[in-house]
Design an enzyme around this catalytic site. Structure first.
Site, PDB file in Angstrom:
ATOM      1  N   HIS A  21      37.542  43.639  41.818  1.00  0.00           N
ATOM      2  CA  HIS A  21      36.601  44.603  41.853  1.00  0.00           C
ATOM      3  C   HIS A  21      36.218  45.916  41.469  1.00  0.00           C
ATOM      4  O   HIS A  21      35.272  46.991  41.928  1.00  0.00           O
ATOM      5  CB  HIS A  21      35.738  44.558  43.303  1.00  0.00           C
ATOM      6  CG  HIS A  21      34.480  42.938  43.594  1.00  0.00           C
ATOM      7  ND1 HIS A  21      35.297  43.318  45.547  1.00  0.00           N
ATOM      8  CD2 HIS A  21      35.101  42.388  43.399  1.00  0.00           C
ATOM      9  CE1 HIS A  21      35.171  41.529  45.147  1.00  0.00           C
ATOM     10  NE2 HIS A  21      34.478  41.342  44.062  1.00  0.00           N
ATOM     11  N   THR A  58      40.572  38.278  54.322  1.00  0.00           N
ATOM     12  CA  THR A  58      39.399  38.567  53.772  1.00  0.00           C
ATOM     13  C   THR A  58      38.548  37.031  53.917  1.00  0.00           C
ATOM     14  O   THR A  58      39.044  36.391  53.976  1.00  0.00           O
ATOM     15  CB  THR A  58      40.012  37.773  51.902  1.00  0.00           C
ATOM     16  OG1 THR A  58      38.431  36.930  51.293  1.00  0.00           O
ATOM     17  CG2 THR A  58      40.487  36.983  51.550  1.00  0.00           C
ATOM     18  N   VAL A 113      47.176  41.314  59.481  1.00  0.00           N
ATOM     19  CA  VAL A 113      47.927  41.380  57.895  1.00  0.00           C
ATOM     20  C   VAL A 113      49.158  42.121  57.780  1.00  0.00           C
ATOM     21  O   VAL A 113      50.179  41.128  57.709  1.00  0.00           O
ATOM     22  CB  VAL A 113      46.559  41.601  56.280  1.00  0.00           C
ATOM     23  CG1 VAL A 113      47.992  40.798  55.383  1.00  0.00           C
ATOM     24  CG2 VAL A 113      45.663  40.506  56.226  1.00  0.00           C
ATOM     25  N   CYS A 134      29.130  58.297  27.262  1.00  0.00           N
ATOM     26  CA  CYS A 134      29.915  58.728  26.671  1.00  0.00           C
ATOM     27  C   CYS A 134      30.816  58.309  26.294  1.00  0.00           C
ATOM     28  O   CYS A 134      32.203  57.794  25.913  1.00  0.00           O
ATOM     29  CB  CYS A 134      30.333  60.034  26.412  1.00  0.00           C
ATOM     30  SG  CYS A 134      31.494  61.192  26.896  1.00  0.00           S
ATOM     31  N   ASP A 153      40.498  50.376  46.870  1.00  0.00           N
ATOM     32  CA  ASP A 153      40.955  51.675  47.464  1.00  0.00           C
ATOM     33  C   ASP A 153      41.707  51.838  46.864  1.00  0.00           C
ATOM     34  O   ASP A 153      42.695  53.459  47.207  1.00  0.00           O
ATOM     35  CB  ASP A 153      40.948  51.665  48.707  1.00  0.00           C
ATOM     36  CG  ASP A 153      41.931  50.777  49.656  1.00  0.00           C
ATOM     37  OD1 ASP A 153      42.622  49.921  49.122  1.00  0.00           O
ATOM     38  OD2 ASP A 153      40.830  49.494  50.108  1.00  0.00           O
ATOM     39  N   CYS A 204      31.754  58.079  32.563  1.00  0.00           N
ATOM     40  CA  CYS A 204      30.111  58.940  32.121  1.00  0.00           C
ATOM     41  C   CYS A 204      29.376  57.517  31.057  1.00  0.00           C
ATOM     42  O   CYS A 204      30.529  56.326  30.593  1.00  0.00           O
ATOM     43  CB  CYS A 204      30.198  59.969  30.830  1.00  0.00           C
ATOM     44  SG  CYS A 204      28.631  60.478  30.577  1.00  0.00           S
ATOM     45  N   PHE A 256      33.727  44.608  55.755  1.00  0.00           N
ATOM     46  CA  PHE A 256      32.598  44.537  55.571  1.00  0.00           C
ATOM     47  C   PHE A 256      31.462  43.979  56.216  1.00  0.00           C
ATOM     48  O   PHE A 256      30.611  44.051  56.831  1.00  0.00           O
ATOM     49  CB  PHE A 256      32.159  43.799  54.170  1.00  0.00           C
ATOM     50  CG  PHE A 256      32.211  44.750  53.192  1.00  0.00           C
ATOM     51  CD1 PHE A 256      31.537  45.609  52.173  1.00  0.00           C
ATOM     52  CD2 PHE A 256      33.777  44.515  52.901  1.00  0.00           C
ATOM     53  CE1 PHE A 256      32.032  46.318  51.690  1.00  0.00           C
ATOM     54  CE2 PHE A 256      34.534  45.696  51.328  1.00  0.00           C
ATOM     55  CZ  PHE A 256      33.127  46.080  51.155  1.00  0.00           C
ATOM     56  N   ARG A 257      32.203  42.324  56.989  1.00  0.00           N
ATOM     57  CA  ARG A 257      31.132  42.039  57.587  1.00  0.00           C
ATOM     58  C   ARG A 257      31.925  40.951  59.332  1.00  0.00           C
ATOM     59  O   ARG A 257      31.137  40.859  60.533  1.00  0.00           O
ATOM     60  CB  ARG A 257      31.182  39.819  56.911  1.00  0.00           C
ATOM     61  CG  ARG A 257      31.091  39.950  56.292  1.00  0.00           C
ATOM     62  CD  ARG A 257      30.795  39.199  55.199  1.00  0.00           C
ATOM     63  NE  ARG A 257      30.193  39.325  53.437  1.00  0.00           N
ATOM     64  CZ  ARG A 257      30.269  39.977  52.656  1.00  0.00           C
ATOM     65  NH1 ARG A 257      31.270  40.156  52.987  1.00  0.00           N
ATOM     66  NH2 ARG A 257      28.886  39.196  51.900  1.00  0.00           N
TER      67      ARG A 257
END
Length: 243
Positions: free
Chosen positions: A121, A192, A233, A132, A106, A129, A33-34
Site C-alpha cells: 500500500h 491482519t 505479533v 511534475c 509506516d 508532485c 483499522f477495524r
C-alpha cells in the site's frame, strides 16, 4: 500449538516470508483499522467516513480535507519499531527470511533494519508532485504551513505515495509478493484481519507446510492454517526467537 513449537518451525525455516497488516504496528502505538479502538471507529470529528476521505476521488476533489484527515490519523512520525519489527529484521540477518510483505505504510520495518520489504500500500515516507513528479519526503509534507503541500518546482499538489481507495496496487510489487509467497517454506501472517482483497488472497499462493497465523482476533483463513495464535505479533515472534 505452543510457542516452543513455533520456535521449532522458525528455527528450521530457510525461506521464511512474513505477511503483515496493521496489527504488526499496534505495539508501536499506531492504531489498527477495524478493532474496537481502530481508525474506523474513531473518526467522529470528521464529516465523512475514512473510506471516503482516503479515496482517490476525495483527494482530487477536496485535497485540503484529505490532508487534514491523513496527517491527523495516518501519520505517526514519533512511532518506533516494536519487537515484531526487530524480530523480523533479525531473521533476515540470519539469512532465513526472504521478504517482509506489508500492508502498512509506516516504514517501521525498514527503520528496524529489514532490507527486503514489499509495501503493498505504499509509504508515507514517499511523496510526489502529481504535476511534475518531483519527490518529497515526509518532513516536507509535515512542515508545510499550507493545508495542501505544494511542489517547490511547479507549485503542483504533492500526493503521498500510498494506495488510496479506488486505486490499484502496484503490479510489480504485487507480483514480487506472489513470487516470494509461492517459494516460501514458512509463511507467517501477522496482525491482519485478512478481510481486504487483493492483499488477503495472497496467502492462497502458499504451497508450503507451515502456514502460521498470528492475530488477536480470528480471521477467515484460520481453518487453512497449520498454526493459529490469537496474541500480539511482537510478543509471539520475540518469544519464538529468544525462548
Amino acid at each position: 500449538m505452543t510457542h516452543s513449537q513455533i520456535q521449532d518451525i522458525i528455527r528450521h525455516g530457510q525461506r521464511i516470508v512474513f505477511f503483515g497488516g496493521a496489527g504488526t504496528s499496534t505495539e508501536s502505538n499506531i492504531p489498527d483499522f477495524r478493532s474496537a479502538t481502530g481508525l474506523y471507529q474513531d473518526h467522529q470529528s470528521f464529516e465523512y467516513p475514512p473510506e471516503v476521505m482516503l479515496s482517490h476521488s476525495f483527494f482530487k476533489k477536496q485535497p485540503a480535507s484529505f490532508y487534514q484527515f491523513y496527517i491527523s490519523k495516518m501519520i505517526y512520525p514519533n512511532a518506533r519499531p516494536n519487537p515484531a519489527h526487530h524480530a523480523l529484521a533479525e531473521l533476515e540477518r540470519r539469512g532465513q527470511l526472504t521478504a517482509v510483505i506489508t500492508q502498512n505504510i509506516d516504514g517501521l520495518h525498514q527503520m528496524a533494519g529489514s532490507q527486503h520489504v514489499l509495501e503493498l500500500h505504499g509509504s508515507v515516507h514517499r511523496n510526489h508532485c502529481i504535476t511534475c513528479g518531483q519527490s518529497y519526503d515526509l518532513p516536507y509534507v509535515l512542515r508545510t504551513s499550507d493545508p495542501i503541500p505544494h511542489c517547490e518546482q511547479c507549485n503542483g499538489i504533492v500526493k503521498p505515495d500510498v494506495v488510496l481507495y479506488e486505486e490499484m496496487l502496484d503490479e510489480a510489487v504485487l507480483q514480487a509478493a506472489i513470487d516470494h509467497i509461492a517459494k516460501a517454506d514458512v509463511l507467517i501472517v501477522g496482525g491482519t484481519s485478512l478481510r481486504v482483497n487483493p492483499a488477503a488472497s495472497l496467502i492462497r499462493y502458499y504451497r508450503g507446510e507451515h502456514l502460521v497465523l498470528i492475530n488477536k482476533e480470528a480471521t477467515p483463513y484460520d481453518s487453512l492454517a497449520h498454526v493459529v495464535i490469537h496474541d500480539l505479533v511482537g510478543k509471539v515472534l520475540q518469544d519464538a526467537l529468544h525462548a
